[in-house]
Design an enzyme around this catalytic site. Sequence first.
Site, mmCIF file in Angstrom:
data_model
loop_
_atom_site.group_PDB
_atom_site.id
_atom_site.type_symbol
_atom_site.label_atom_id
_atom_site.label_comp_id
_atom_site.label_asym_id
_atom_site.label_seq_id
_atom_site.Cartn_x
_atom_site.Cartn_y
_atom_site.Cartn_z
ATOM 1 N N CYS A 86 0.823 -1.218 -0.122
ATOM 2 C CA CYS A 86 0.068 -0.137 0.064
ATOM 3 C C CYS A 86 0.924 1.272 0.011
ATOM 4 O O CYS A 86 0.640 2.089 -0.742
ATOM 5 C CB CYS A 86 -1.035 0.056 1.134
ATOM 6 S SG CYS A 86 -0.233 -0.394 2.696
ATOM 7 N N HIS A 137 -2.307 5.723 6.386
ATOM 8 C CA HIS A 137 -1.009 5.871 6.471
ATOM 9 C C HIS A 137 -0.919 7.415 5.965
ATOM 10 O O HIS A 137 -1.797 7.938 5.282
ATOM 11 C CB HIS A 137 0.029 5.258 5.668
ATOM 12 C CG HIS A 137 -0.063 3.677 5.723
ATOM 13 N ND1 HIS A 137 0.122 3.209 6.860
ATOM 14 C CD2 HIS A 137 -0.356 2.847 4.728
ATOM 15 C CE1 HIS A 137 0.181 1.800 6.575
ATOM 16 N NE2 HIS A 137 -0.239 1.523 5.180
#
Length: 338
Positions: free
Chosen positions: A140, A220
Amino acid sequence: MIKVAINGYGTIGKRVADAVAAQPDMEVIGVSKTKPSAEAFVANQRGYPLYIAEINRKPLFDEAGIEVAGDVTEMIKQADVVVDATPGGIGVKNKKLYELHGVKAIWQGGEDHEVAGFSFCSSCNFEEAKGRQFTRVVSCNTTGLCRIIHAVDEAFGVKRVRATMVRRGSDPGEVKKGPVDAIVLNPVEIPSHHGPDVQSVLPEIDITTMAMIVPTTFMHMHAIQMDLEKEATKEEIIEIIEAHPRMGLVRGATGIKSTAELKEFAQDMGRQRADLYENCIFADSVGFVGNELFLFQAIHQEADVVVENVDAIRAMMNGAADAATSIQMTNEALGFHA
Ligand code: NAD
């Protein structure tokens, strides 16, 4: 129709299954689990044939009232492509099985580059994935980095990248993971593995990364600096982001300054599971000091790689003329426009 099997129906696998089912040129021929669970019930409810890793565990599924179609080998035999979304380190052990049955396979970022010998990000190297038997969709964080770095590099040339990743502690459903009350340097050593992982897709890029983990479950956050070859303006960078099918601009007028507000926004937009497939780049953070570009981007760890898996399937099956065609098909089928 491209016949797709998803080996490992967890956080990533269940999303890939739904994304594949939504495509006009693909069908889910099966998904797999190791033991009865809520996700196994969901697989039944969604009508995905459920296969199990060890057939001697079938009585456990029978007892739980979960319908089992057979074992994983039977699933693989029917597939054109297997998306292996088992936990990192398990996927590599399945390689022999895929080789034995001559099936194409896609691994995730939890496996090393060597598992497939080719690492993929659709807006960077779609052409190289065409016709391949094995591909690895990068993690990711790496996907988020590759998208923005490659787009800026194509327009202005990137001399050097420095990026700090503030990573979520666990996925929302992982109740036993942490940290609960700490900022953990992960790793303490510099650089983190993210830089070399970006180079597995973009070998020419000079990049150094640092990373830490914080007590949050949704997204994130990346703080990115890039030294550019050519002079560019904030407006030109914003144009690149707006034109990119997998990058979204978080405008100042929204008032959004956090991942929590992004989640609310995704839910309000009616995104399935509040999934954000695109890099969420904060418009007001885009700025320059000389030729050095700065920006913040949030990356939804459970979602950005899902659309990449769909494009990887299409590339490996020679199902689209180019990256732009595949990306548009994938996005449209999921009803999202970055
Ligand atoms: P997960 O633990 O949520 O799901 C893995 C699934 O695989 C589980 O459903 C488990 O039942 C199943 N499984 C385990 N062993 C199996 C076996 N031998 N055969 C068949 N199924 C088996 O894991 P995840 O978070 O979805 O991660 C999968 C991969 O995706 C990893 O490589 C990970 O690094 C990568 N990835 C995860 C994220 C994320 O945020 N969760 C993001 C990007 C990439």
